[in-house]
Design a protein around this motif. Structure first.
Motif, PDB file in Angstrom:
ATOM      1  N   CYS A   1       5.783   1.371   4.326  1.00  0.00           N
ATOM      2  CA  CYS A   1       5.241   1.640   5.675  1.00  0.00           C
ATOM      3  C   CYS A   1       4.263   2.815   5.621  1.00  0.00           C
ATOM      4  O   CYS A   1       4.426   3.716   4.807  1.00  0.00           O
ATOM      5  CB  CYS A   1       6.356   2.074   6.633  1.00  0.00           C
ATOM      6  N   GLY A   2       3.323   2.823   6.552  1.00  0.00           N
ATOM      7  CA  GLY A   2       2.432   3.974   6.778  1.00  0.00           C
ATOM      8  C   GLY A   2       1.701   4.406   5.523  1.00  0.00           C
ATOM      9  O   GLY A   2       1.104   3.598   4.793  1.00  0.00           O
ATOM     10  N   THR A   3       1.772   5.703   5.265  1.00  0.00           N
ATOM     11  CA  THR A   3       1.094   6.270   4.099  1.00  0.00           C
ATOM     12  C   THR A   3       1.586   5.628   2.805  1.00  0.00           C
ATOM     13  O   THR A   3       0.809   5.353   1.890  1.00  0.00           O
ATOM     14  CB  THR A   3       1.336   7.797   4.089  1.00  0.00           C
ATOM     15  N   SER A   4       2.876   5.376   2.721  1.00  0.00           N
ATOM     16  CA  SER A   4       3.438   4.765   1.501  1.00  0.00           C
ATOM     17  C   SER A   4       2.849   3.367   1.291  1.00  0.00           C
ATOM     18  O   SER A   4       2.649   2.930   0.157  1.00  0.00           O
ATOM     19  CB  SER A   4       4.967   4.681   1.607  1.00  0.00           C
TER      20      SER A   4
ATOM     21  N   SER B   1       8.631   4.817  -0.776  1.00  0.00           N
ATOM     22  CA  SER B   1       9.040   5.590   0.391  1.00  0.00           C
ATOM     23  C   SER B   1       9.250   7.050   0.015  1.00  0.00           C
ATOM     24  O   SER B   1       9.902   7.342  -0.994  1.00  0.00           O
ATOM     25  CB  SER B   1      10.342   5.009   0.962  1.00  0.00           C
ATOM     26  N   GLN B   2       8.690   7.938   0.795  1.00  0.00           N
ATOM     27  CA  GLN B   2       8.956   9.357   0.569  1.00  0.00           C
ATOM     28  C   GLN B   2      10.426   9.635   0.829  1.00  0.00           C
ATOM     29  O   GLN B   2      11.116  10.196  -0.005  1.00  0.00           O
ATOM     30  CB  GLN B   2       8.069  10.193   1.507  1.00  0.00           C
ATOM     31  N   SER B   3      10.910   9.235   2.009  1.00  0.00           N
ATOM     32  CA  SER B   3      12.268   9.610   2.435  1.00  0.00           C
ATOM     33  C   SER B   3      13.356   8.754   1.804  1.00  0.00           C
ATOM     34  O   SER B   3      14.486   9.201   1.642  1.00  0.00           O
ATOM     35  CB  SER B   3      12.371   9.462   3.952  1.00  0.00           C
TER      36      SER B   3
ATOM     37  N   THR C   1      13.561   4.853   5.340  1.00  0.00           N
ATOM     38  CA  THR C   1      12.792   4.134   6.356  1.00  0.00           C
ATOM     39  C   THR C   1      13.446   2.775   6.631  1.00  0.00           C
ATOM     40  O   THR C   1      13.613   1.959   5.709  1.00  0.00           O
ATOM     41  CB  THR C   1      11.329   3.986   5.895  1.00  0.00           C
TER      42      THR C   1
ATOM     43  N   VAL D   1       5.214  16.445   8.864  1.00  0.00           N
ATOM     44  CA  VAL D   1       5.361  15.017   9.184  1.00  0.00           C
ATOM     45  C   VAL D   1       4.275  14.195   8.497  1.00  0.00           C
ATOM     46  O   VAL D   1       4.512  13.087   8.013  1.00  0.00           O
ATOM     47  CB  VAL D   1       5.352  14.804  10.719  1.00  0.00           C
ATOM     48  N   ALA D   2       3.070  14.760   8.426  1.00  0.00           N
ATOM     49  CA  ALA D   2       1.983  14.036   7.754  1.00  0.00           C
ATOM     50  C   ALA D   2       2.199  14.123   6.242  1.00  0.00           C
ATOM     51  O   ALA D   2       2.257  15.207   5.675  1.00  0.00           O
ATOM     52  CB  ALA D   2       0.650  14.665   8.128  1.00  0.00           C
ATOM     53  N   SER D   3       2.324  12.978   5.633  1.00  0.00           N
ATOM     54  CA  SER D   3       2.609  12.963   4.203  1.00  0.00           C
ATOM     55  C   SER D   3       1.353  13.305   3.409  1.00  0.00           C
ATOM     56  O   SER D   3       0.297  12.711   3.613  1.00  0.00           O
ATOM     57  CB  SER D   3       3.110  11.563   3.842  1.00  0.00           C
TER      58      SER D   3
ATOM     59  N   LEU E   1      -5.614   7.571   8.991  1.00  0.00           N
ATOM     60  CA  LEU E   1      -4.232   7.770   9.472  1.00  0.00           C
ATOM     61  C   LEU E   1      -3.924   9.265   9.584  1.00  0.00           C
ATOM     62  O   LEU E   1      -3.355   9.722  10.592  1.00  0.00           O
ATOM     63  CB  LEU E   1      -3.228   7.084   8.523  1.00  0.00           C
ATOM     64  N   LYS E   2      -4.309  10.024   8.551  1.00  0.00           N
ATOM     65  CA  LYS E   2      -4.053  11.481   8.579  1.00  0.00           C
ATOM     66  C   LYS E   2      -4.725  12.110   9.789  1.00  0.00           C
ATOM     67  O   LYS E   2      -4.121  12.874  10.511  1.00  0.00           O
ATOM     68  CB  LYS E   2      -4.626  12.132   7.351  1.00  0.00           C
TER      69      LYS E   2
ATOM     70  N   GLU F   1      -3.009  10.998  13.174  1.00  0.00           N
ATOM     71  CA  GLU F   1      -1.636  11.412  13.457  1.00  0.00           C
ATOM     72  C   GLU F   1      -1.499  12.891  13.770  1.00  0.00           C
ATOM     73  O   GLU F   1      -0.623  13.276  14.532  1.00  0.00           O
ATOM     74  CB  GLU F   1      -0.645  10.965  12.377  1.00  0.00           C
TER      75      GLU F   1
ATOM     76  N   VAL G   1      11.708   7.614   9.567  1.00  0.00           N
ATOM     77  CA  VAL G   1      11.839   6.644  10.659  1.00  0.00           C
ATOM     78  C   VAL G   1      13.031   5.725  10.369  1.00  0.00           C
ATOM     79  O   VAL G   1      12.896   4.691   9.720  1.00  0.00           O
ATOM     80  CB  VAL G   1      10.528   5.857  10.860  1.00  0.00           C
TER      81      VAL G   1
HETATM   82  C1  AGP Z   1       2.633   9.655   6.912  1.00  0.00           C
HETATM   83  O1  AGP Z   1       1.754  10.686   7.169  1.00  0.00           O
HETATM   84  C2  AGP Z   1       3.393   9.179   8.020  1.00  0.00           C
HETATM   85  N1  AGP Z   1       3.989  10.201   8.773  1.00  0.00           N
HETATM   86  C3  AGP Z   1       4.141   7.873   7.908  1.00  0.00           C
HETATM   87  O2  AGP Z   1       3.166   6.893   7.932  1.00  0.00           O
HETATM   88  C4  AGP Z   1       5.076   7.630   6.694  1.00  0.00           C
HETATM   89  O3  AGP Z   1       4.333   7.512   5.529  1.00  0.00           O
HETATM   90  C5  AGP Z   1       5.904   6.339   6.967  1.00  0.00           C
HETATM   91  O4  AGP Z   1       6.698   6.536   8.090  1.00  0.00           O
HETATM   92  C6  AGP Z   1       6.746   5.929   5.786  1.00  0.00           C
HETATM   93  O5  AGP Z   1       7.706   6.899   5.467  1.00  0.00           O
HETATM   94  P1  AGP Z   1       8.462   6.875   4.080  1.00  0.00           P
HETATM   95  O6  AGP Z   1       7.447   7.099   3.021  1.00  0.00           O
HETATM   96  O7  AGP Z   1       9.463   7.991   4.174  1.00  0.00           O
HETATM   97  O8  AGP Z   1       9.111   5.526   3.943  1.00  0.00           O
END
Ligand code: AGP
Length: 609
Positions: free
Chosen positions: A300-303, A347-349, A352, A399-401, A485-486, A489, A606
């Motif tokens: 999702c998103g940045t990932s 995914s960073q987190s 998601t 929040v912004a990756s 996106l950066k 957001e 998220v």
């Molecule tokens: C990135 O700047 C965002 N805040 C968002 O798009 C994020 O990358 C997305 O919610 C996915 O999160 P994740 O990498 O933790 O799965």
């Protein structure tokens, strides 16, 4: 997204709870609350807005107790307000909740018929009343908790306290992460390890449908059937300092400037004897990808943007057909899965909800194996994937990756090289050339950061702008999307990224002299094509901001501003050209006076659909 902290100790817990909430602020929220037990009564304080407001209120009226729960709420059911903030209390029970109870309306009607009344619009208040109603049918709070959860459809991370038993803290998880922190003579719960780093680095991760009863001396975890589960203790390698802002004004700024180090950390121990070591990906051997015929990337998103870049690399370097898709779409599609297919999540987190649901779906489909590219050890995605490549970017709070994205790109490039080698799809010469480039990456990243002052000055010209376009071609197209996106957001300037060749099929209608157009134009094979696209935009009066190699023959004029960047190997361009775009978004946000690290409506992790 919502944050949970809980504590049971032989000292006052309110400070631990409030510090935990502060450390969860980065996740995004709109109200906060705390509830402790002392002298046979609840002290419950709730406020809207920042945790600081809650802290001030607690300092004023006090919130003593050796046991307590606290919460930051990101509104789903009902507006952000004191009434809707957690904890929610029903008689002698108090509950905090992350997630969504989908059948709360139906349960609410039943409870109203049984005589319960409600002060809030939340699904959480329904749940605490449901647990209370189950006490009549059960011999303990733990049993009532289990019975209530059996009636619930949806997702939850929960922490519960009982006035009648102030020696036990209860927790449960389904779909929303929850961890238990182990102290000495004290124990804790949180939705994120970062919340508890000042008090412990030893954690137990609750799995789906597990429920826990926690005292100062013991932690007991049960599955849905009530059988006690033996849990592994995981030691975190993060320390409390990982979330300090240092000399920087914002976490995002700090994280942008940390990238030479974070990229170095991603590389450390991964290149051995000029080869990417198999240990880079936890769990693989020399043959894991030998037969891989198809790669499906989901994120999702940045990932997701990192996945889009990876598709170019995977197909070019490994020769394996690759598809990349947004997780919220993939999870509801009936995908055709060929034999020997690899499922990759990014995914960073690692929490998601849509990405996790896609992985679970992939396991039911006929994917041969699954691999996660993730920044958080112990996260759900890591625990549920066959293999993991840790991005090692360190804790990302903004929040912004930013640094997580560049670490994802680098990790995906390492993975592409591993697969290419196993499939013998890459020449020795090409492989060595990329390894040499990788070694130069951290230093090049430092060089790219020296455009900081120029970007800060240039950002002034975006002040008062409401729209912006980002253009790129080939592997730089996803970087244009990421730049847009950066910007949107955190600065709230409406921005869209386009493949430059696509512009004349519609978006060019938007161009006038009020429209800034950012072009990501490193020196590569598509440069000439891109130049033609830029001329089409220039002819329509756009203000152009072109990010180019410092050797490029391009002059500044009334309509064009050039940002000259250091020359770099083509394979590294997507990673390095991201940096000036992050800086642009950052400075535009600072000029617009937004909450850079916690932009409105957004959450870091998220965990709901
Ligand atoms: C990135 O700047 C965002 N805040 C968002 O798009 C994020 O990358 C997305 O919610 C996915 O999160 P994740 O990498 O933790 O799965």
């Amino acid at each position: 997204m919502c944050g949970i902290v809980g504590a049971i100790a032989q000292r006052n817990v309110s400070e631990i709870l409030l510090e935990g909430l502060s450390r969860l602020e980065y996740r995004g929220y709109d109200s906060a609350g705390i509830c402790t037990i002392a002298g046979n009564k609840f002290s419950c304080i709730k406020t809207t807005g920042k945790v600081k407001v809650l802290k001030d209120e607690v300092n004023l009226v006090g919130c003593p107790g050796l046991i307590g729960i606290a919460h930051t709420r990101w509104a789903t059911h009902g507006v952000p307000s004191k009434e809707n903030a957690h904890p929610h209390i029903c008689d002698h029970l108090a509950l905090v909740h992350n997630g969504i109870i989908e059948n709360f309306q139906e349960l609410k009607q039943e409870l109203i018929a049984a005589g319960y009344s409600f002060k809030s619009q939340t699904d959480t208040e329904v749940l605490v009343c449901l647990i209370h109603s189950m006490l009549k049918k059960s011999s303990s709070v733990l049993d009532a908790f289990k019975l209530a959860l059996a009636r619930v459809k949806g997702s939850y991370g929960l922490a519960l306290v009982d006035l009648n038993d102030p020696d036990t803290l209860y927790a449960a998880r389904s779909g929303s992460p929850l961890i238990i922190g182990l102290g000495i003579g004290e124990n804790f719960i949180a939705s994120d390890t970062l919340a508890l780093l000042p008090v412990t680095r030893r954690f137990i991760y609750l799995e789906e449908n597990e429920i826990a009863a926690i005292t100062t001396r013991a932690v007991r975890v049960f599955d849905l059937n009530g059988c006690e589960v033996d849990k592994k203790i995981i030691e975190s390698d993060l320390d409390a300092e990982s979330i300090s802002k240092g000399e920087y004004r914002h976490y995002m700024q700090k994280e942008i400037f940390e990238q030479p180090t974070s990229l170095q950390n991603t590389l450390i121990g991964r290149i051995i004897d000029d080869k990417i070591s198999n240990e880079t990906v936890v769990g693989i051997d020399d043959n894991t990808f030998k037969d891989t015929n198809f790669i499906q990337i989901v994120a999702c998103g940045t990932s997701y943007h990192a996945g889009m870049v990876a598709r170019y690399w995977f197909e070019e370097l490994t020769g394996v057909a690759t598809n990349v898709e947004i997780a919220s779409e993939y999870r509801y599609r009936k995908a055709v899965v060929p034999d020997n297919a690899l499922f990759v999540t990014i995914s960073q987190s690692g929490e998601t909800a849509d990405t996790l649901a896609s992985l679970r779906l992939a396991k039911e489909q006929k994917f041969k194996n699954s691999l996660s590219i993730c920044n958080v050890n112990g996260s759900s995605l890591v625990r549920e994937s066959d293999y993991t490549l840790f991005t090692k970017a360190g804790a990302e709070i903004g929040v912004a990756s930013t640094k997580a994205f560049t670490a994802q790109l680098l990790s995906l490039l390492l993975l592409a090289l591993i697969i290419a080698k196993q499939k013998q799809a890459i020449t020795e010469e090409k492989y060595k050339e990329i390894i040499t480039s990788l070694r130069a990456l951290p230093a090049l990243c430092q060089d790219f950061l020296s455009c900081d002052k120029q970007i800060a000055a240039l950002s002034e010209q975006f002040s008062g702008k409401h729209h912006c376009l980002f253009l790129g071609r080939g592997v730089m197209y996803p970087i244009a999307l990421e730049g847009a996106l950066k910007l949107k957001e955190i600065s709230y300037i409406h921005a869209e990224g386009y493949a430059a060749g696509e512009l004349k099929h519609g978006p060019i209608a938007l161009i006038d002299n009020e429209m800034p157009v950012v072009v990501v134009a490193p020196d590569n094979a598509l440069m000439d094509k891109l130049v033609s696209n830029v001329e089409e935009v220039r002819a329509r009066g756009a203000q152009l901001y072109i990010f180019v190699d410092n050797k490029a023959q391009l002059k500044n004029d009334k309509q064009t501003q050039k940002v000259a960047l250091p020359s770099c190997p083509e394979i590294l361009q997507p990673i390095l050209y991201t940096i000036p775009l992050q800086l642009l978004a950052y400075y535009c946000a600072v000029i617009n006076g937004t909450d850079v690290d916690q932009p409105r409506n957004l959450a870091k992790s998220v965990t709901v659909e």
